[in-house]
Scaffold this motif. Sequence first.
Motif, PDB file in Angstrom:
ATOM      1  N   THR B  42       0.444  -1.372  -0.012  1.00 17.87           N
ATOM      2  CA  THR B  42      -0.277   0.235  -0.407  1.00 17.87           C
ATOM      3  C   THR B  42       0.739   1.355   0.015  1.00 17.87           C
ATOM      4  O   THR B  42       0.537   2.097  -1.006  1.00 17.87           O
ATOM      5  N   ALA B  43       2.107   1.466   1.268  1.00 17.49           N
ATOM      6  CA  ALA B  43       2.606   2.442   0.823  1.00 17.49           C
ATOM      7  C   ALA B  43       3.380   2.710  -0.399  1.00 17.49           C
ATOM      8  O   ALA B  43       3.061   3.618  -0.774  1.00 17.49           O
ATOM      9  N   GLY B  44       3.663   1.518  -1.256  1.00 22.11           N
ATOM     10  CA  GLY B  44       4.118   2.152  -2.897  1.00 22.11           C
ATOM     11  C   GLY B  44       2.787   2.506  -3.645  1.00 22.11           C
ATOM     12  O   GLY B  44       3.457   3.525  -4.341  1.00 22.11           O
ATOM     13  N   ILE B  45       2.534   1.935  -3.405  1.00 28.04           N
ATOM     14  CA  ILE B  45       1.034   2.237  -4.675  1.00 28.04           C
ATOM     15  C   ILE B  45       0.958   3.913  -4.448  1.00 28.04           C
ATOM     16  O   ILE B  45       1.300   4.737  -4.980  1.00 28.04           O
ATOM     17  N   VAL B  46       0.965   4.158  -2.555  1.00 27.64           N
ATOM     18  CA  VAL B  46       0.052   5.666  -2.287  1.00 27.64           C
ATOM     19  C   VAL B  46       1.573   6.274  -3.185  1.00 27.64           C
ATOM     20  O   VAL B  46       1.841   7.672  -3.131  1.00 27.64           O
ATOM     21  N   TYR B  47       2.891   5.995  -2.124  1.00 25.03           N
ATOM     22  CA  TYR B  47       4.070   6.665  -2.732  1.00 25.03           C
ATOM     23  C   TYR B  47       4.330   6.982  -4.110  1.00 25.03           C
ATOM     24  O   TYR B  47       4.086   7.948  -4.853  1.00 25.03           O
ATOM     25  N   VAL B  48       3.364   5.785  -5.356  1.00 21.25           N
ATOM     26  CA  VAL B  48       4.361   6.578  -6.290  1.00 21.25           C
ATOM     27  C   VAL B  48       3.525   7.110  -7.180  1.00 21.25           C
ATOM     28  O   VAL B  48       4.129   7.794  -7.676  1.00 21.25           O
ATOM     29  N   LEU B  49       1.913   6.989  -6.470  1.00 27.30           N
ATOM     30  CA  LEU B  49       0.903   7.813  -7.373  1.00 27.30           C
ATOM     31  C   LEU B  49       1.156   9.049  -6.778  1.00 27.30           C
ATOM     32  O   LEU B  49       1.034   9.925  -7.668  1.00 27.30           O
ATOM     33  N   VAL B  50       1.470   9.638  -5.748  1.00 22.89           N
ATOM     34  CA  VAL B  50       1.466  11.089  -5.364  1.00 22.89           C
ATOM     35  C   VAL B  50       2.442  11.580  -5.704  1.00 22.89           C
ATOM     36  O   VAL B  50       2.830  12.407  -5.939  1.00 22.89           O
ATOM     37  N   TYR B  51       3.652  10.873  -5.803  1.00 22.77           N
ATOM     38  CA  TYR B  51       5.668  11.335  -6.834  1.00 22.77           C
ATOM     39  C   TYR B  51       4.577  11.664  -7.847  1.00 22.77           C
ATOM     40  O   TYR B  51       5.446  13.008  -8.153  1.00 22.77           O
ATOM     41  N   ASP B  52       4.684  10.895  -8.337  1.00 23.80           N
ATOM     42  CA  ASP B  52       5.076  11.074  -9.640  1.00 23.80           C
ATOM     43  C   ASP B  52       3.667  12.050 -10.491  1.00 23.80           C
ATOM     44  O   ASP B  52       3.682  12.975 -10.960  1.00 23.80           O
ATOM     45  N   SER B  53       2.885  11.949  -9.250  1.00 17.61           N
ATOM     46  CA  SER B  53       1.469  12.910  -9.420  1.00 17.61           C
ATOM     47  C   SER B  53       2.282  14.482  -9.513  1.00 17.61           C
ATOM     48  O   SER B  53       1.291  15.750  -9.764  1.00 17.61           O
ATOM     49  N   ILE B  54       3.359  14.317  -8.094  1.00 16.69           N
ATOM     50  CA  ILE B  54       3.118  16.035  -7.666  1.00 16.69           C
ATOM     51  C   ILE B  54       4.251  16.244  -9.405  1.00 16.69           C
ATOM     52  O   ILE B  54       4.280  17.064  -9.870  1.00 16.69           O
ATOM     53  N   LEU B  55       5.055  15.340  -9.853  1.00 22.03           N
ATOM     54  CA  LEU B  55       6.070  15.603 -10.658  1.00 22.03           C
ATOM     55  C   LEU B  55       5.133  16.148 -12.185  1.00 22.03           C
ATOM     56  O   LEU B  55       5.601  17.170 -12.808  1.00 22.03           O
ATOM     57  N   PHE B  56       3.207  15.671 -11.703  1.00 21.02           N
ATOM     58  CA  PHE B  56       2.668  16.012 -13.240  1.00 21.02           C
ATOM     59  C   PHE B  56       2.544  17.170 -13.029  1.00 21.02           C
ATOM     60  O   PHE B  56       2.518  18.333 -13.782  1.00 21.02           O
ATOM     61  N   PHE B  57       2.091  17.962 -11.898  1.00 16.49           N
ATOM     62  CA  PHE B  57       1.604  19.006 -11.614  1.00 16.49           C
ATOM     63  C   PHE B  57       2.437  19.931 -11.629  1.00 16.49           C
ATOM     64  O   PHE B  57       2.172  21.464 -11.294  1.00 16.49           O
ATOM     65  N   ARG B  58       3.909  20.174 -11.264  1.00 19.43           N
ATOM     66  CA  ARG B  58       5.138  20.678 -11.234  1.00 19.43           C
ATOM     67  C   ARG B  58       5.668  21.364 -12.425  1.00 19.43           C
ATOM     68  O   ARG B  58       5.845  21.957 -12.668  1.00 19.43           O
ATOM     69  N   GLN B  59       4.861  20.351 -14.113  1.00 18.98           N
ATOM     70  CA  GLN B  59       5.269  20.814 -14.796  1.00 18.98           C
ATOM     71  C   GLN B  59       4.242  22.193 -15.476  1.00 18.98           C
ATOM     72  O   GLN B  59       3.200  22.597 -15.281  1.00 18.98           O
ATOM     73  N   PRO B  60       5.453  22.688 -16.700  1.00 27.69           N
ATOM     74  CA  PRO B  60       4.561  24.209 -16.394  1.00 27.69           C
ATOM     75  C   PRO B  60       3.020  24.515 -17.054  1.00 27.69           C
ATOM     76  O   PRO B  60       2.644  25.072 -17.283  1.00 27.69           O
ATOM     77  N   GLN B  61       3.429  23.399 -18.361  1.00 23.94           N
ATOM     78  CA  GLN B  61       1.670  23.337 -18.814  1.00 23.94           C
ATOM     79  C   GLN B  61       0.581  22.850 -17.592  1.00 23.94           C
ATOM     80  O   GLN B  61      -0.581  22.811 -18.619  1.00 23.94           O
ATOM     81  N   VAL B  62       0.654  22.397 -16.611  1.00 26.78           N
ATOM     82  CA  VAL B  62      -0.376  21.690 -15.421  1.00 26.78           C
ATOM     83  C   VAL B  62      -1.229  22.431 -15.405  1.00 26.78           C
ATOM     84  O   VAL B  62       0.352  22.723 -13.574  1.00 26.78           O
ATOM     85  N   THR B  63      -1.519  22.650 -13.959  1.00 28.22           N
ATOM     86  CA  THR B  63      -2.325  23.900 -13.565  1.00 28.22           C
ATOM     87  C   THR B  63      -3.233  22.423 -12.684  1.00 28.22           C
ATOM     88  O   THR B  63      -3.859  21.952 -13.176  1.00 28.22           O
ATOM     89  N   VAL B  64      -3.374  22.524 -11.381  1.00 27.88           N
ATOM     90  CA  VAL B  64      -4.740  21.614 -10.700  1.00 27.88           C
ATOM     91  C   VAL B  64      -5.759  22.190 -11.173  1.00 27.88           C
ATOM     92  O   VAL B  64      -6.742  20.945 -11.538  1.00 27.88           O
ATOM     93  N   ARG B  65      -5.625  23.261 -10.911  1.00 32.60           N
ATOM     94  CA  ARG B  65      -7.436  23.876 -11.334  1.00 32.60           C
ATOM     95  C   ARG B  65      -7.738  23.579 -12.656  1.00 32.60           C
ATOM     96  O   ARG B  65      -8.742  22.689 -12.175  1.00 32.60           O
ATOM     97  N   GLU B  66      -6.878  23.785 -13.494  1.00 30.69           N
ATOM     98  CA  GLU B  66      -7.546  22.671 -14.977  1.00 30.69           C
ATOM     99  C   GLU B  66      -7.932  21.419 -14.968  1.00 30.69           C
ATOM    100  O   GLU B  66      -8.608  21.045 -15.440  1.00 30.69           O
ATOM    101  N   PHE B  67      -7.196  20.488 -13.974  1.00 33.61           N
ATOM    102  CA  PHE B  67      -7.114  19.338 -14.281  1.00 33.61           C
ATOM    103  C   PHE B  67      -8.126  19.150 -13.660  1.00 33.61           C
ATOM    104  O   PHE B  67      -9.004  17.975 -14.102  1.00 33.61           O
ATOM    105  N   LEU B  68      -9.060  19.605 -12.522  1.00 33.63           N
ATOM    106  CA  LEU B  68     -10.047  19.399 -11.666  1.00 33.63           C
ATOM    107  C   LEU B  68     -11.407  19.622 -12.539  1.00 33.63           C
ATOM    108  O   LEU B  68     -12.367  19.122 -12.792  1.00 33.63           O
ATOM    109  N   THR B  69     -10.801  20.833 -13.474  1.00 36.13           N
ATOM    110  CA  THR B  69     -11.990  21.511 -13.953  1.00 36.13           C
ATOM    111  C   THR B  69     -12.644  21.925 -15.674  1.00 36.13           C
ATOM    112  O   THR B  69     -13.597  22.085 -16.063  1.00 36.13           O
ATOM    113  N   GLY B  70     -11.193  20.761 -15.823  1.00 37.77           N
ATOM    114  CA  GLY B  70     -11.293  20.957 -17.426  1.00 37.77           C
ATOM    115  C   GLY B  70     -11.965  20.440 -18.046  1.00 37.77           C
ATOM    116  O   GLY B  70     -11.726  19.262 -17.647  1.00 37.77           O
TER     117      GLY B  70
END
Lengths: 305, 311
Positions: B42-70
């Motif tokens: 479980t820890a591995g699942i959460v770690y991988v999903l959260v860690y790579d998602s953070i990297l995803f949202f750090r990308q300049p062209q991505v915003t959390v707001r757009e992700f949730l409402t786009g």
Amino acid sequence: MDDLHTIIRRGQLWDRAFRWTGAGLTVLCLGVLALLLGDLVYEGARRLDWSFITNYPSYRPERAGILSPLVGSLLVMIVTGLTAVPLGIAAGVYLEEYARKNWFTTIIEINISNLAGVPSIIYGLMALGLLVYQFRLGTSILTGGLTLAMLILPIVIVATREALRAIPQYIREAAYALGATRWQVVSNHLLPYSMGGIATGVIIALSRAIGETAPLVTIGALTYIAFLPPAPFSVTREGASVGPTEWLMSPFTVLPIQMFNWVSRAGTDFAAHAAATGIVLMAITLTMNAVAIAVRYRVRRRIKW
Amino acid sequence: MSAAVARPVDPLPLPATVGARPVERLLEVGLLLAAVFSIFVTAGIVYVLVYDSILFFRQPQVTVREFLTGREWTPLFEPQQFGIMPLVSGTLVTTAVALVVAMPVGTIIAIWLSEFAPHRVRESVKPVLELLSAVPTVVYGYFAISFVGPGLQSIFPGLPAFNMLIAGLVMGVMIVPYVSSLSEDAMRAVPMILREGSYAMGANRLTTALRVVFPAAISGIAAAYTLAMSRAVGETMIVAIAAGGKPNLTIDPTEAAATITAYIVQVSQGDLPHRSVGYESIFAAGLTLFVMTLGFNLLGAFLRRRFRQVY
């Protein structure tokens, strides 16, 4: 006001109507299963011959076969079984026979029941991030086997616990009364008596694993492999000797991925290949399930506590 | 008379196996580690999903707001759009279609098996019915496009070759056993006394089943429903093969669309460079899926506890 007879008759009518509805829907569902099998056989039987089993996948439909995915499925299952079965049984034994009831074991239990509900593709993502890139195991048979092992671990644990719970308490008490230690009770009594139930669970879990596609696609398993992993202790064409574990690190493909690949080319000559692969998969799945049912039945018959 | 008080017998020397043998301790620790391993998973699942998602949202062209409402999801083409809603809508629509099939059918079969069918029928039908959930999902996917799709198209000529309806229907058949088997177990656990009481009051079988047994087993049945729901949300191969694979914000099941899982499979099949936006996007999609199924699972556990009847 209706008289009693009318009420009774109306009740019986409803009963009969429901009886037919229930039986009808059951037959309908089984009919879908039969249709599915019939469709596979109708579309795929003409492709299914010995050369289909012994040829490698190929871009030329008339020569394509499933040798490498068949071997891949087998090797991945070996890794999965060797990992998930001992780990799952050990965890089940611990939770059922050793664990005291406290917050820690409660967390483990909630965690396991949650893991059982996690979609298989999530395990694929976890394996991609962790096994492939962090532990650098690559897209290998080892990675594939471990991914499926984690996926079926909850099934093995739950089956083990249920099998242990079915053993009456007085068996344990008798053994303890004679001075047996906990491990002696577990290894001499509980495990042998629960073997049937555990075996049923393990077979079901493995048959689930053998049909899994999504997590293996996610870790990047290949679709066309025209070679087999190096056999242990053999010598490669270049003259290098192969160690006993080198096959673990080979790239692989499995039957469901091969079938998926052929399904995606619907409308071409490969449609029959997909169906033929489906027949092989269904044959494996149905055989394993039949064995599991037989084991369960025999165990239930034999043991009278 | 003086020897009347029996001297206590010396205890037999205890066999060496009794007591805290180090081997015993070692074995127990080993078994504990196996149980704890599940927490690492479980820890591995959460770690991988959260860690790579953070990297995803750090990308300049991505915003959390757009992700949730786009309303557009096109991470792999220009112009890149990162709104997850089309994938979520596809997931929910296929799930809804599957549940519309599986919940009534599964429940009726469960009531029939538990309250109406003779013992022998039940014992033989149940394992065969469970085969429906044992069929590899890629085989269901094949069945959907080679049989169900063309069949539906011959009835409704306007239907596209790939759509959510076909995927949902087939998925519904697949999850019928989850509903029927678990609900049947729950209803069989209802004690006979309740049924006898109902019969004694003059109720017929169906009334007893619907008014007495069903409510008494509702916690188990609700748990079966939530399990079926989380199965349907996470199901991958059927939707990847039969639903069309193009992100499409719609609630019309006859349209083609992609689900979260189908998107992940689609991206994984291509050769995406490690750490690219496309690569990270599957983890963000996976996190969304994980949160959805976790919600269903916790709801199921809650329902089981909330409505548990103690007899």
